[in-house]
Design a protein around this motif. Sequence first.
Motif, PDB file in Angstrom:
ATOM      1  N   UNK A 141      -4.908   0.989  -4.874  1.00 53.77           N
ATOM      2  CA  UNK A 141      -3.604   0.302  -4.767  1.00 53.77           C
ATOM      3  C   UNK A 141      -2.860   0.503  -6.082  1.00 53.77           C
ATOM      4  N   UNK A 142      -1.583   0.848  -5.974  1.00 57.62           N
ATOM      5  CA  UNK A 142      -0.766   1.008  -7.186  1.00 57.62           C
ATOM      6  C   UNK A 142       0.487   0.130  -7.099  1.00 57.62           C
ATOM      7  N   UNK A 143       0.966  -0.297  -8.283  1.00 55.06           N
ATOM      8  CA  UNK A 143       2.192  -1.103  -8.384  1.00 55.06           C
ATOM      9  C   UNK A 143       3.391  -0.166  -8.361  1.00 55.06           C
ATOM     10  N   UNK A 144       4.372  -0.442  -7.494  1.00 54.15           N
ATOM     11  CA  UNK A 144       5.448   0.539  -7.309  1.00 54.15           C
ATOM     12  C   UNK A 144       6.844   0.041  -7.689  1.00 54.15           C
ATOM     13  N   UNK A 145       6.980  -1.188  -8.168  1.00 48.00           N
ATOM     14  CA  UNK A 145       8.335  -1.639  -8.541  1.00 48.00           C
ATOM     15  C   UNK A 145       8.943  -0.698  -9.576  1.00 48.00           C
ATOM     16  N   UNK A 146      10.250  -0.467  -9.439  1.00 50.62           N
ATOM     17  CA  UNK A 146      10.977   0.349 -10.409  1.00 50.62           C
ATOM     18  C   UNK A 146      11.496  -0.600 -11.484  1.00 50.62           C
ATOM     19  N   UNK A 147      10.698  -0.805 -12.531  1.00 48.06           N
ATOM     20  CA  UNK A 147      11.014  -1.880 -13.481  1.00 48.06           C
ATOM     21  C   UNK A 147      10.157  -1.697 -14.732  1.00 48.06           C
ATOM     22  N   UNK A 148      10.762  -1.876 -15.888  1.00 49.73           N
ATOM     23  CA  UNK A 148      10.000  -1.668 -17.123  1.00 49.73           C
ATOM     24  C   UNK A 148       9.586  -2.966 -17.814  1.00 49.73           C
ATOM     25  N   UNK A 149       9.860  -4.112 -17.202  1.00 49.26           N
ATOM     26  CA  UNK A 149       9.388  -5.368 -17.784  1.00 49.26           C
ATOM     27  C   UNK A 149       7.907  -5.559 -17.479  1.00 49.26           C
ATOM     28  N   UNK A 150       7.223  -6.284 -18.351  1.00 47.91           N
ATOM     29  CA  UNK A 150       5.796  -6.534 -18.100  1.00 47.91           C
ATOM     30  C   UNK A 150       5.664  -7.776 -17.224  1.00 47.91           C
ATOM     31  N   UNK A 151       5.336  -7.567 -15.959  1.00 50.06           N
ATOM     32  CA  UNK A 151       5.194  -8.658 -14.974  1.00 50.06           C
ATOM     33  C   UNK A 151       4.473  -8.064 -13.770  1.00 50.06           C
ATOM     34  N   UNK A 152       3.865  -8.902 -12.926  1.00 52.20           N
ATOM     35  CA  UNK A 152       3.270  -8.325 -11.714  1.00 52.20           C
ATOM     36  C   UNK A 152       4.360  -7.703 -10.843  1.00 52.20           C
ATOM     37  N   UNK A 153       4.080  -6.533 -10.314  1.00 51.83           N
ATOM     38  CA  UNK A 153       5.022  -5.864  -9.419  1.00 51.83           C
ATOM     39  C   UNK A 153       5.202  -6.694  -8.142  1.00 51.83           C
ATOM     40  N   UNK A 154       6.328  -6.487  -7.483  1.00 50.80           N
ATOM     41  CA  UNK A 154       6.564  -7.185  -6.209  1.00 50.80           C
ATOM     42  C   UNK A 154       6.318  -6.255  -5.021  1.00 50.80           C
ATOM     43  N   UNK A 155       6.093  -4.975  -5.325  1.00 51.51           N
ATOM     44  CA  UNK A 155       5.783  -4.007  -4.264  1.00 51.51           C
ATOM     45  C   UNK A 155       4.569  -3.177  -4.670  1.00 51.51           C
ATOM     46  N   UNK A 156       3.790  -2.779  -3.657  1.00 46.18           N
ATOM     47  CA  UNK A 156       2.555  -2.002  -3.906  1.00 46.18           C
ATOM     48  C   UNK A 156       2.369  -0.980  -2.799  1.00 46.18           C
ATOM     49  N   UNK A 157       1.542   0.009  -3.105  1.00 44.97           N
ATOM     50  CA  UNK A 157       1.145   0.992  -2.116  1.00 44.97           C
ATOM     51  C   UNK A 157      -0.379   1.036  -2.088  1.00 44.97           C
ATOM     52  N   UNK A 158      -0.944   0.855  -0.896  1.00 41.33           N
ATOM     53  CA  UNK A 158      -2.391   0.981  -0.695  1.00 41.33           C
ATOM     54  C   UNK A 158      -2.633   2.314  -0.002  1.00 41.33           C
ATOM     55  N   UNK A 159      -3.521   3.108  -0.538  1.00 40.95           N
ATOM     56  CA  UNK A 159      -3.812   4.415   0.051  1.00 40.95           C
ATOM     57  C   UNK A 159      -5.313   4.642   0.127  1.00 40.95           C
ATOM     58  N   UNK A 160      -5.703   5.491   1.061  1.00 42.68           N
ATOM     59  CA  UNK A 160      -7.108   5.935   1.117  1.00 42.68           C
ATOM     60  C   UNK A 160      -7.090   7.452   1.287  1.00 42.68           C
ATOM     61  N   UNK A 161      -7.753   8.131   0.359  1.00 46.22           N
ATOM     62  CA  UNK A 161      -7.898   9.581   0.481  1.00 46.22           C
ATOM     63  C   UNK A 161      -9.394   9.899   0.608  1.00 46.22           C
ATOM     64  N   UNK A 162      -9.686  11.061   1.159  1.00 39.73           N
ATOM     65  CA  UNK A 162     -11.078  11.424   1.484  1.00 39.73           C
ATOM     66  C   UNK A 162     -11.409  12.787   0.894  1.00 39.73           C
ATOM     67  N   UNK A 163     -12.621  12.904   0.362  1.00 39.42           N
ATOM     68  CA  UNK A 163     -12.993  14.157  -0.299  1.00 39.42           C
ATOM     69  C   UNK A 163     -14.436  14.544   0.033  1.00 39.42           C
TER      70      UNK A 163
END
Length: 355
Positions: A141-163
């Motif tokens: 899971x990564x934080x995706x807000x477009x913002x340079x302040x230090x705070x928890x993001x309000x949007x995220x992306x959860x991904x699963x990749x396989x190898x």
Amino acid sequence: MLDIRYEQAAAPAQKPQKGQPLGFGHIFTDHMFMMNYTQGQGWHDARIVPFQRISLSPAAMVFHYGQEMFEGMKAYRTPDGRALLFRPEMNARRANESNRRLCIPELPEEDFIQAVREIVRHDAAWIPEDPGTSLYIRPFIIATDEFLGVAPSKTYLFMIILSPSGAYYPGGMAPVGIWIEDDYVRAVRGGVGFAKTGGNYAASLIGQVKAHDEGYSQVLWLDGVERRYVEEVGAMNIFFKINGRVLTPELNGSILPGVTRDSVIQLCRSWGIEVEERRIAVDKLIEDYNNGRVEEIFGTGTAAVISPVGKLRYQDDVMVIGDGTTGPLSQRLYDALTDIQWGRAPDPLGWTMSV
Ligand code: COI
């Protein structure tokens, strides 16, 4: 229960051939799982889509403050052609422990497991069949807000990749040399050491580079306060067999609670072998070594499975463990664990789950 949308890859990629060396983490399957989180809306838009590059703003918060977590799991092909996961509920639970520490929204455990099962089922033809190979699963899971302040993001992306992957270490089960680091530290209690987050691994790289320069393949980290008590190796937990007893560092908040670590403890106990989870001082370890009491050392991890340690170096002391081959306990654990994981043996503890 997730409502997953499917988009099929137009042209499936060439799968590795039987017998082709896979290495670890280089090859990716045709599809990946994605799901977004938006504050006020929760997790939404679960989808399985062709494996592809993703586009993010350069201001996406994950790039600046490292708000991210990941997991590591595997799918195994059984001799009768089924696909198995190993204790996925442990990864789902640990994912939320990481999420809570990193202020990432939690993911219902059943949704995590459903997402893993669906993507693995979708690309099950990629589960390799050669001995010792499996499909490595990387949820993150990564934080995706477009913002340079230090705070928890309000949007995220959860991904699963396989190898599709083989052994984590290029030498397979061959014993590895480990450097005990006494200058840099990886984690401190109260920090993020127990969480599976990229920053822990970034912090470990300098020690790994130093170890490589000295001819060792991995680093064994000491506690961040006294630099005296053994914690973990970069990609594994660590076990010692000393004078007939099996020891591993206790989970103290700065050590990753490994799924393989827990499974090894349970297997040993089921065989009547006592395991002590406690602090292990490096000076005491050297004393035990000098008195001929250190019988075996091995690392445990999802990627590494059971990895025997053949040599340990602490400052000017070099400890050569055993006779350069895999010790009997390491081999017994490797065989028992992998027989359960690959569905070659009964699973009395109910650890496997069919995909
Ligand atoms: C795993 O064993 O799955 C891990 O996540 C360790 C990783 C750094 C390869």
